[in-house]
Motif scaffolding. Structure first.
Motif, short mmCIF file in Angstrom:
data_model
loop_
_atom_site.label_atom_id
_atom_site.label_comp_id
_atom_site.label_asym_id
_atom_site.label_seq_id
_atom_site.Cartn_x
_atom_site.Cartn_y
_atom_site.Cartn_z
N MET A 1 0.86 -1.16 0.00
CA MET A 1 0.00 0.00 0.00
C MET A 1 0.90 1.22 0.00
O MET A 1 1.73 1.37 0.89
N CYS A 2 0.76 2.06 -1.02
CA CYS A 2 1.60 3.25 -1.13
C CYS A 2 0.76 4.51 -0.97
O CYS A 2 -0.26 4.68 -1.64
N HIS A 3 1.22 5.39 -0.10
CA HIS A 3 0.51 6.64 0.19
C HIS A 3 1.16 7.85 -0.47
O HIS A 3 0.73 8.98 -0.21
N CYS A 4 2.18 7.65 -1.32
CA CYS A 4 2.87 8.81 -1.90
C CYS A 4 1.87 9.64 -2.71
O CYS A 4 0.87 9.15 -3.21
N ARG A 5 2.19 10.90 -2.84
CA ARG A 5 1.28 11.81 -3.55
C ARG A 5 1.14 11.43 -5.02
O ARG A 5 0.09 11.63 -5.63
N ASP A 6 2.20 10.87 -5.62
CA ASP A 6 2.10 10.43 -7.01
C ASP A 6 1.06 9.33 -7.16
O ASP A 6 0.26 9.34 -8.10
N CYS A 7 1.04 8.37 -6.25
CA CYS A 7 0.03 7.30 -6.31
C CYS A 7 -1.36 7.85 -6.02
O CYS A 7 -2.34 7.41 -6.61
N ALA B 1 -1.05 0.42 -23.08
CA ALA B 1 -0.33 1.67 -23.28
C ALA B 1 0.56 1.88 -22.06
O ALA B 1 0.30 1.31 -21.00
N VAL B 2 1.61 2.67 -22.22
CA VAL B 2 2.57 2.86 -21.14
C VAL B 2 2.75 4.34 -20.86
O VAL B 2 2.83 5.16 -21.78
N PHE B 3 2.81 4.67 -19.58
CA PHE B 3 3.16 6.00 -19.13
C PHE B 3 4.27 5.86 -18.12
O PHE B 3 4.12 5.14 -17.13
N GLU B 4 5.42 6.50 -18.37
CA GLU B 4 6.54 6.42 -17.43
C GLU B 4 6.73 7.78 -16.78
O GLU B 4 6.63 8.82 -17.44
N ARG B 5 7.00 7.75 -15.49
CA ARG B 5 7.23 8.98 -14.73
C ARG B 5 8.24 8.72 -13.63
O ARG B 5 8.47 7.57 -13.24
N PRO B 6 8.84 9.78 -13.10
CA PRO B 6 9.71 9.61 -11.92
C PRO B 6 8.83 9.22 -10.73
O PRO B 6 7.61 9.42 -10.74
N SER B 7 9.44 8.66 -9.71
CA SER B 7 8.68 8.32 -8.51
C SER B 7 9.29 9.02 -7.30
O SER B 7 10.37 9.59 -7.38
N ALA B 8 8.60 8.95 -6.18
CA ALA B 8 9.08 9.57 -4.95
C ALA B 8 10.42 8.99 -4.52
O ALA B 8 11.21 9.66 -3.86
N SER B 9 10.71 7.74 -4.89
CA SER B 9 11.98 7.11 -4.53
C SER B 9 13.13 7.59 -5.41
O SER B 9 14.28 7.28 -5.14
N GLY B 10 12.81 8.33 -6.49
CA GLY B 10 13.84 8.81 -7.39
C GLY B 10 14.10 7.90 -8.56
O GLY B 10 14.95 8.19 -9.40
N PRO C 1 12.46 5.82 -11.94
CA PRO C 1 11.30 5.84 -12.83
C PRO C 1 10.40 4.60 -12.64
O PRO C 1 10.88 3.53 -12.27
N VAL C 2 9.13 4.79 -12.92
CA VAL C 2 8.14 3.71 -12.90
C VAL C 2 7.37 3.77 -14.20
O VAL C 2 6.91 4.84 -14.61
N ALA C 3 7.23 2.62 -14.87
CA ALA C 3 6.44 2.53 -16.11
C ALA C 3 5.11 1.89 -15.76
O ALA C 3 5.06 0.75 -15.28
N PHE C 4 4.03 2.62 -15.98
CA PHE C 4 2.68 2.13 -15.72
C PHE C 4 2.06 1.65 -17.02
O PHE C 4 2.06 2.37 -18.01
N HIS C 5 1.54 0.45 -17.00
CA HIS C 5 0.88 -0.13 -18.17
C HIS C 5 -0.62 -0.10 -17.89
O HIS C 5 -1.07 -0.53 -16.81
N PHE C 6 -1.38 0.37 -18.86
CA PHE C 6 -2.82 0.49 -18.66
C PHE C 6 -3.56 0.13 -19.94
O PHE C 6 -2.98 0.11 -21.04
N CYS C 7 -4.83 -0.16 -19.79
CA CYS C 7 -5.67 -0.52 -20.92
C CYS C 7 -5.90 0.72 -21.78
O CYS C 7 -6.39 1.74 -21.28
N GLU D 1 6.10 -1.39 -13.63
CA GLU D 1 7.48 -1.85 -13.50
C GLU D 1 8.30 -0.70 -12.92
O GLU D 1 8.43 0.34 -13.56
N ALA D 2 8.79 -0.91 -11.72
CA ALA D 2 9.61 0.10 -11.05
C ALA D 2 11.08 -0.24 -11.26
O ALA D 2 11.49 -1.37 -10.98
#
Length: 113
Positions: free
Chosen positions: A1-7, A33-42, A44-50, A60-61
């Protein structure tokens, strides 16, 4: 469970819940489709979505290259086990009560190995 503001922004909720599996144990199928962004840990995380409905499917972090995170909501199983820990509690909404025995990390826990 992640509470970071990005999530929080990504889910539109107070947190994100993922189940992590060894990359070699996961098979994906169909388009995404993929959206990649930086994360709070520094890292990148690639999010795959429909691409048809926008549902989060997996991510994928780079911080965890051997794992794939799958959105627990994608399982549509009310009996899915409770999260084992909560991370980025520094961004947790104060009024959100968590189980008293759930490990709570102010940021990401330190990984060994």
């Amino acid at each position: 469970m992640c509470h970071c503001r990005d999530c929080q922004r990504r889910t539109g909720s107070l947190f994100s819940i993922a189940a992590f599996f060894a990359r070699d144990d996961v098979v994906t199928a169909g388009g995404n489709a993929v959206f990649e962004r930086p994360s709070a840990s520094g890292h990148p995380v690639a999010f795959h979505f429909c691409p048809a409905c926008g549902t989060s499917l997996w991510w994928e972090a780079r911080r965890l290259p051997e794992l794939i995170g799958i959105a627990v909501g994608a399982f549509a199983d009310p009996d899915f086990p409770m999260p084992e820990q909560a991370v980025w509690a520094v961004d947790r909404h104060e009024w959100l009560a968590l189980p008293p025995d759930m490990p709570l990390h102010e940021r990401n826990p330190v990984r060994n190995g």
